[in-house]
Design an enzyme around this catalytic site. Sequence first.
Site, short mmCIF file in Angstrom:
data_model
loop_
_atom_site.label_atom_id
_atom_site.label_comp_id
_atom_site.label_asym_id
_atom_site.label_seq_id
_atom_site.Cartn_x
_atom_site.Cartn_y
_atom_site.Cartn_z
CD GLU A 100 -0.71 5.06 -4.21
OE1 GLU A 100 -0.14 5.40 -3.17
OE2 GLU A 100 -1.52 4.14 -4.27
CG ASP B 178 -8.44 4.44 0.47
OD1 ASP B 178 -8.28 3.20 0.59
OD2 ASP B 178 -7.62 5.27 0.88
CG ASP C 88 -2.03 1.01 1.14
OD1 ASP C 88 -2.35 1.44 0.02
OD2 ASP C 88 -2.56 1.40 2.21
#
Length: 804
Positions: free
Chosen positions: A401, A489, A398
């Site tokens: 990015e 999300d 997670d």
Amino acid sequence: MPEPFTDFEVVDQRLRVWGETAVLEISLPLAGVLRLWAVPDARHTTLRYPHPPRKTSFAVKPTPLQPLSAERRGDELHVQGAGLSLTLHLPDGRWEVRDAQGRALAQGQAAQGHPDNATQRCTDLHRTTLHLHAPPDAAYLGFGEKVGPLNKRGRHFTFWNTDCFPFSIESDPLYVSIPFTTVLHGGQAHGLFVDEPWRMEVDVAARDAGRLTWQSAGPELDLYVIAGPAPSDVVERYTCLTGRHPLPPLWALGAAQSRWGYEHADDVRDVVHGFRSRGLPLDAVYLDIDYMESYKVFTWNRPRFPDPAAFLQEMREQGIQIVPIVDAGVKAEAGYAPYEEALQGDYLVRTGRGDVLVGEVWPDPAVFPDFTRLDVQAWWAGQMRHLTDAGVRGVWTDMNEPACFRVYEAGPDSGEMSRAGAITEGKTLPYDAQHGTKRHLEVHNAYALGMNRAVQAGLAAAHPDERPFVVSRAGYAGQQRYAATWTGDNVSTWEHLALSIPMLGGLGLSGVALCGSDVGGFAGDSSGELLARWTQLAVFYPFLRNHSVRGVAMQEPWRFGPEWLAIIQSALEWRYRLLPALYSLVWQAHRSGWPILRPLPFHFPQDVQALERDDEFLFGPALLVAPVTGEGVAVRDVYLPPGDWYAFHNLQGASQGHQHLSGPQTVQVEAAPDTLPIFLRAGAAVPLTDPAPHTTTANWATLDWHLGLAEEIEGELYEDAGNGFGPSRLTTLRGHLSADTLTLRREASGDLALTRQTETLYLHGIAGVESVDGTDDWQPQEGQLVLRVPADWSTLTLRGVRRA
Ligand code: GLC
């Protein structure tokens, strides 16, 4: 202004064409794939002109090139090979690619550079532009993880992996960048892939209805034109270029429960007890950031998890795998070994000025490993032992990015870096952050790829006899080689439930077959009805995980009362019944790259109505699934594409009464809260098994084939131990109906021994038969014929078949 191309040569199956400042390189990486790599300002940007600069792709695995021939005829250069042809108009760089049938696949103009490129260092985000012709009736599908309907025509997207908390149904960009689209035109498909990890944008005939325009912040545009004619051919070729999913362990396909808020081992024990005591199936619990000590990756919070190895073992004994989160940012704290090692090894991303870049994520301050480097990946893979030693077999990656809430000027006490000093877009690193000689702007979108590769390698090294499983939030083209993807999300709303269908459809068409969305919604309060409908839909998500953020309504299946619990329980049981079919599709995705959750056009590319149906999908070739996507809805329209369909709601045939319908037509289906409308396609054969509390083996003890009567029937079943690299068996079931005689054949190959004694065949669409050769155990049942056969049957002949 377009510049004329003057010279060309073919070297090692690469055709190079030069203009005043530009170079084009044309090659044929695979049968049916043409690469057109344009460097418009090569003279100014590379010292090696007239040769193009070196390029190492993050996405494409190098393969020996296909033979290519080039010939000049007047003003045109004609290129041939790999079943494709390209014509380049030398005076202005216009080109056209055709397939073996002479059908035009793509037409465009050699990519253009920004006018400033020649004179100064260009900082424009639209430095290189490629215009392609967009025929008025062409549809553009895919582009990876994007919002909106499946057909992206009329939209404009940015490729810049972004942490969106939470995202909205209009947010762009999101976490994953896959600059690849399947174009449907005249009922046939081809693909366009632009292999640039730089920040890019694509305008899908929005600004100019006749143009598909790609714009990159980088100095080149590397286009692959991929032939069809079927959508399956396009995905197969695209994933031949960029790789396919390794086969995941079976447990990763079971139901998973998660919550940002399960902090202690005892929280997890309670959740598992909640599932087991109610007989709810469950295979995995995902551990969010609170299992770590102060968000320090590769640590365990010992007061909360005093003995991780013993805890994981205790869970395994209950059929539960524990999947911890691994974030990209590393806490900058003196004495913390991963940080010290990263500093010493010079593994970290640096600022434009050359200092180690320090920012804030969950750990604060945090630094960022440069995952674009192989040595950094190897180091990270080694760090994985802190988790694998405790028995971890699967990881959730997670914030890759990478997410970074702010960047410090010169360390955490110095305040936030001034905007003037460094341009930052979204919550990530500045454009000019350094990855060796490359700027972040160039490699940002590929950052997660290296992290996932390292995590996968670490898992594989620790447990070489088991298959690693990684599910990642961020990614780039080729992502599927290392990880499954979840869509980040989302929100607990009906819009988000509905959006997940085209979104996962687009990901599947983009090579990421293993994908899912947070079931029940991540942000905001879910409700019993929403969670129930969402779980019904998620039975058919390749990756099924209920996850929610801290602070919102608890979202375990029993939180909304017995009525909803019963519905959710049934849905989870369907998931386990479906596993033989799902596992076989996952195996097929591993072999061919085909999606599992398939938008209707995947099988019906010529059907314009199918293209509009974003609220239903196909699960493999066999099942049409039409979930309820609105509150209080108990009846819905279902569009049936051309062909015959058998009602198979809740994966049940006869108990609902026989219903045989012919498409194309739209029918109304009753869908009370406990009902999920499903149709079995005539000609399909789907293997199901019994529900179970969790997965054990993929060599199923009970097997039920559901067949939809048609002239030709076909289905496939892949089986093995469900993990590891041992024996396997592939079973193909085929049927042929001639007049009133149906012949069924079963063929099995592979080295896995058959352990079950019998199988049951449910033939949908048969009211009765006169005789059956091959078994005595058969009976008609409300429009179905039910046959019990020895598991090693090879031929069954049904005579006097009466259609229902
Ligand atoms: C990110 C993830 C989410 C996770 C949270 C805390 O928002 O997308 O799934 O729960 O971080 O780790």
